[in-house]
Design an enzyme around this catalytic site. Structure first.
Site, PDB file in Angstrom:
ATOM      1  N   ASP A 106       0.861  -1.176   0.000  1.00 26.30           N
ATOM      2  CA  ASP A 106       0.000   0.000   0.000  1.00 26.30           C
ATOM      3  C   ASP A 106       0.905   1.236   0.000  1.00 26.30           C
ATOM      4  O   ASP A 106       1.921   1.274   0.703  1.00 26.30           O
ATOM      5  CB  ASP A 106      -0.900  -0.015   1.243  1.00 26.30           C
ATOM      6  CG  ASP A 106      -1.887   1.121   1.249  1.00 26.30           C
ATOM      7  OD1 ASP A 106      -3.027   0.906   0.828  1.00 26.30           O
ATOM      8  OD2 ASP A 106      -1.498   2.237   1.676  1.00 26.30           O
ATOM      9  N   GLU A 114      -5.020   2.590  -3.728  1.00 28.48           N
ATOM     10  CA  GLU A 114      -3.562   2.601  -3.703  1.00 28.48           C
ATOM     11  C   GLU A 114      -2.991   1.261  -3.272  1.00 28.48           C
ATOM     12  O   GLU A 114      -1.811   1.154  -2.936  1.00 28.48           O
ATOM     13  CB  GLU A 114      -3.061   3.704  -2.773  1.00 28.48           C
ATOM     14  CG  GLU A 114      -3.336   3.463  -1.291  1.00 28.48           C
ATOM     15  CD  GLU A 114      -4.710   3.973  -0.859  1.00 28.48           C
ATOM     16  OE1 GLU A 114      -4.909   4.206   0.330  1.00 28.48           O
ATOM     17  OE2 GLU A 114      -5.596   4.139  -1.750  1.00 28.48           O
TER      18      GLU A 114
END
Length: 589
Positions: free
Chosen positions: A457, A500
């Site tokens: 992430d 993301e």
């Protein structure tokens, strides 16, 4: 010859019989003279054979006397025989009447040469200085064995000549008996000739008509027949007209059969083309379709060499997709006249004015592949030396149409598939494809294969979006996904499930290998120098969680473990890699 002339000719056999009797008598006398000549020649051959044996015995006697006495005078018969026997053998060969006799003479000549080389000359050479060795060579019996073979060969020739002499005598007696029988037969034939001429005349008159009737029945049953054009002129003219009619009927039937065969062959070819179309419709990808075409095109275009070339993604190159026969060069799109004109082009005797593609030899056909206004590539074939260019051009056009439609469909299918499994922004696989690959990897891991997963992430991604805008955030996502794609090993699945977040599924990789790869990826992202529209975005980092499939575990448990490790990395300060098992052990300690 007309019919009246034939009737006059029936008297000719009487004259022919008298002439034949005279010729037979003359021939008998000639054969008698030839028989006498053969007897003389055979006797001469017998005398020469005896002379050859005498020379051989003289040579053997001279060498033996020299070995015993050591006096060179004893070698005189040897040298005399050595000089004389080649001429005798040559004369015998000239008079030989069969290959067997010539072969036997060659064998005798070889044995004499062998005896000279292996026995006589060594004995002569050894006798002056080493008489004991010369005598030992005599006692070895080598010379006797060779001479026995020579005597046996000469004896065989004498026996063969004797048989020939007896055969000639027997033939002479048979000729005399034959002459007596000829004279008796001529007398009997004169008596029977009148009856025979009557029967022959009747046959000559009725035979052609009977044959014409049989030919008519064969035309009805078989479609073609020929009768012999014989007999009087009237019969021959009738037979000639019949034969012309029969040939016309036969040619018509053959033409019809050829047309039927060609139609059957074309129908079979169309069936093959239809089967190819069915197979291409069942293909699941362009790669699978080109594999089918590489096997089918040599059968649909037999006797040719060729290739199927497709446009690359940039449409500036033609890439070979399938080939058969001799290797052909792949042209550039700008140098191919078929692509320029949008129709099948070729060079060779049928179109001498057409220029060839750059770097290509003459004598080939190119068919462009078009579908819905899009140029997909081309099929190029080089015909064999006896090819029918017109038929090949027609077949190539039919094949090209089918191939173009199939390739267009497969390309569309591939594009739709990629759109369904790819993330449009990053080009990575989406969540749907990741879940399918995860299920496949878990099933394979049940057999003992390792399976690992890396969840990552982007740190503080919301702040990056709020500060620089969503376009800058998308640019960061693209750069991070590019780093992930570059480091992903073959067979792995780099994916973007959403936002993301990124995931890397690693079949056949254990936890240690996955952790090392995750650390490499973290360092790669940390080293990125990101900017957007000339504005530096600052340093971007990622947090990574690594997990491995436990024995008997599920895909959901594996993903959950990686997510937990990712959250642990976030809590530990971000920009780090946390391995699921190691984090649990750290928490317990």
């Amino acid at each position: 010859m007309r019919l009246r002339h034939l009737l006059l000719l029936t008297q000719l056999p009487f004259w022919a019989l008298l002439l034949a009797t005279f010729l037979i008598l003359q021939g008998s006398l000639d054969r008698r003279v030839q028989t006498v000549e053969q007897v003389n020649e055979t006797r001469t051959q017998l005398e020469r054979t005896a002379e050859l044996l005498t020379h051989v015995l003289d040579m053997e006697t001279g060498v033996r006397g020299y070995v015993i006495s050591g006096q060179p005078a004893f070698l005189e018969p040897y040298y005399r025989g050595e000089a004389a026997f080649p001429a005798v053998i040559g004369t015998l060969r000239e008079g030989a009447t069969s290959d067997a006799e010539r072969a036997r003479l060659a064998r005798i000549s070889a044995l004499i040469g062998q005896w000279q080389a292996e026995v006589a000359q060594p004995e002569i050479r050894l006798r002056p200085d080493r008489p004991a060795e010369a005598e030992a060579l005599v006692r070895s019996g080598r010379g006797k064995r060779i001479l026995d073979q020579i005597r046996a060969g000469i004896g065989g020739i004498e026996e063969s000549l004797g048989r020939q002499l007896r055969d000639v005598d027997a033939r002479a007696q048979a000729q005399l008996g034959e002459l007596r029988r000829v004279l008796v037969g001529a007398a009997v034939t004169l008596l029977l000739l009148s009856v025979g001429i009557t029967l022959l005349t009747a046959r000559l008159l009725t035979g052609p008509l009977s044959e014409l009737g049989r030919g008519t029945r064969r035309v009805t049953d078989q479609g073609g027949a020929a009768v012999t054009e014989r007999g009087p002129r009237e019969y021959r003219e009738l037979a000639g007209a019949f034969n012309r009619m029969s040939r016309g009927v036969q040619e018509a039937r053959e033409s019809s059969a050829r047309a039927a065969d060609e139609l059957a062959a074309h129908n079979a070819w169309l069936s093959e083309l239809a089967r190819l179309s069915d197979a291409l419709q069942a293909a699941s990808s362009v790669a699978e379709g080109t594999e089918i075409l590489s096997r089918a095109l040599p059968h649909l275009l037999p006797g040719t060499s060729g290739q199927l070339a497709q446009h690359n993604a940039s449409r500036n190159l033609l890439l070979p997709a399938a080939a058969w026969g001799e290797a052909l060069l792949t042209p550039g799109p700008d140098s191919c006249w078929a692509l320029r004109r949008g129709e099948t082009q070729g060079t060779g005797a049928d179109r001498p004015f057409m220029p060839g593609c750059a770097g290509m030899p003459g004598g080939y056909l190119c068919a462009p592949l078009f579908s819905h206004g899009e140029t997909l590539g081309l099929i190029r074939v080089q015909p064999g030396p006896d090819a029918d260019l017109g038929a090949l051009r027609e077949a190539l056009n039919d094949v090209a149409r089918q191939v173009a439609l199939a390739l267009a469909s497969l390309r569309l299918q591939d594009r739709l598939l990629q759109q369904s499994i790819r993330d449009p922004l990053t080009g990575l696989f989406n969540r749907r494809h990741l879940e399918a690959q995860l299920a496949t990897g878990v099933a394979a891991a049940q057999g003992g294969e390792p399976l690992s997963i890396v969840a990552l992430d982007i740190d503080h991604f919301k702040r990056l979006n709020d500060t620089f805008g969503h376009d800058a955030g998308d640019a960061a996502l693209v750069r991070v996904s590019a780093a992930l794609r570059e480091l992903a090993p073959p067979g792995s699945t780099p994916a973007r499930p959403g936002g993301e977040e990124f995931t890397l599924l690693l079949p056949h990789a254990d936890l240690t290998e996955a952790a090392a790869l995750a650390e490499t990826l973290r360092a790669r992202v940390e080293a990125l120098d990101l900017s957007h529209d000339g504005i530096a975005l600052g340093q971007v980092t990622v947090s990574l969680g690594v997990a491995g499939l436990a024995p008997g575990g599920s895909g959901e448990a594996l993903v959950a473990a990686a997510d937990q490790a990712l959250y642990a990395a976030k809590r530990a300060g971000r920009n780090r890699v946390v391995v699921a098992g190691a984090q649990e052990r750290a928490d317990r300690s």
